[in-house]
Design a protein around this motif. Sequence first.
Motif, PDB file in Angstrom:
ATOM      1  N   LEU A   1       4.463   2.192  -9.537  1.00  0.00           N
ATOM      2  CA  LEU A   1       3.738   3.364  -9.075  1.00  0.00           C
ATOM      3  C   LEU A   1       4.771   4.430  -8.722  1.00  0.00           C
ATOM      4  O   LEU A   1       5.719   4.157  -7.979  1.00  0.00           O
TER       5      LEU A   1
ATOM      6  N   ASP B   1       5.459  10.134   0.910  1.00  0.00           N
ATOM      7  CA  ASP B   1       4.565   8.990   0.730  1.00  0.00           C
ATOM      8  C   ASP B   1       4.792   7.995   1.861  1.00  0.00           C
ATOM      9  O   ASP B   1       5.917   7.816   2.339  1.00  0.00           O
TER      10      ASP B   1
ATOM     11  N   LEU C   1       0.840  -1.198   0.000  1.00  0.00           N
ATOM     12  CA  LEU C   1       0.000   0.000   0.000  1.00  0.00           C
ATOM     13  C   LEU C   1       0.874   1.246   0.000  1.00  0.00           C
ATOM     14  O   LEU C   1       1.883   1.295   0.706  1.00  0.00           O
TER      15      LEU C   1
ATOM     16  N   ASN D   1       0.149   5.240   0.668  1.00  0.00           N
ATOM     17  CA  ASN D   1      -0.868   6.193   1.125  1.00  0.00           C
ATOM     18  C   ASN D   1      -2.257   5.550   1.147  1.00  0.00           C
ATOM     19  O   ASN D   1      -3.248   6.167   0.775  1.00  0.00           O
ATOM     20  N   GLY D   2      -2.313   4.274   1.554  1.00  0.00           N
ATOM     21  CA  GLY D   2      -3.579   3.559   1.659  1.00  0.00           C
ATOM     22  C   GLY D   2      -4.098   2.982   0.359  1.00  0.00           C
ATOM     23  O   GLY D   2      -5.126   2.323   0.334  1.00  0.00           O
ATOM     24  N   ARG D   3      -3.372   3.209  -0.733  1.00  0.00           N
ATOM     25  CA  ARG D   3      -3.789   2.733  -2.062  1.00  0.00           C
ATOM     26  C   ARG D   3      -2.966   1.504  -2.442  1.00  0.00           C
ATOM     27  O   ARG D   3      -1.738   1.519  -2.340  1.00  0.00           O
ATOM     28  N   LEU D   4      -3.648   0.455  -2.881  1.00  0.00           N
ATOM     29  CA  LEU D   4      -2.983  -0.785  -3.266  1.00  0.00           C
ATOM     30  C   LEU D   4      -2.178  -0.588  -4.547  1.00  0.00           C
ATOM     31  O   LEU D   4      -2.687  -0.052  -5.533  1.00  0.00           O
TER      32      LEU D   4
END
Length: 119
Positions: A97, A103, A85, A87-90
Amino acid sequence: MAKRDETVHSESIVGKRLSKVQRQGGMFIVFQGMSIPITSRISIGRGSDNTIDLQDVMASRHHAVLQKVKDDFFIEDLHSTNGTLVNGRLVPPGKYLRLSHADIILIGRTQLSLSQFGM
């Protein structure tokens, strides 16, 4: 030789060299009170052959890779069991990414953050 219970093999030749890098504008990864400059490629996981050897049962043996490409920084999830993850995003497995200053990365139960030199 680093002990198996250490998180990072900082006593290795590469670890000693990386700890001396202090370039303005560079990025480093911070976790558990340590910081490691990102100068090229950093592998992260439970396996002792990683640049960062996490002692976290929720991390895969070869979990993720941080990569510097020119002046940009990227993370790739290596098809880990529990995902990565930012910032909470998979992070989609097998995809890169782009990362930016401040971050927050979560691998298993281990939180890592990015910071710039001189900040």
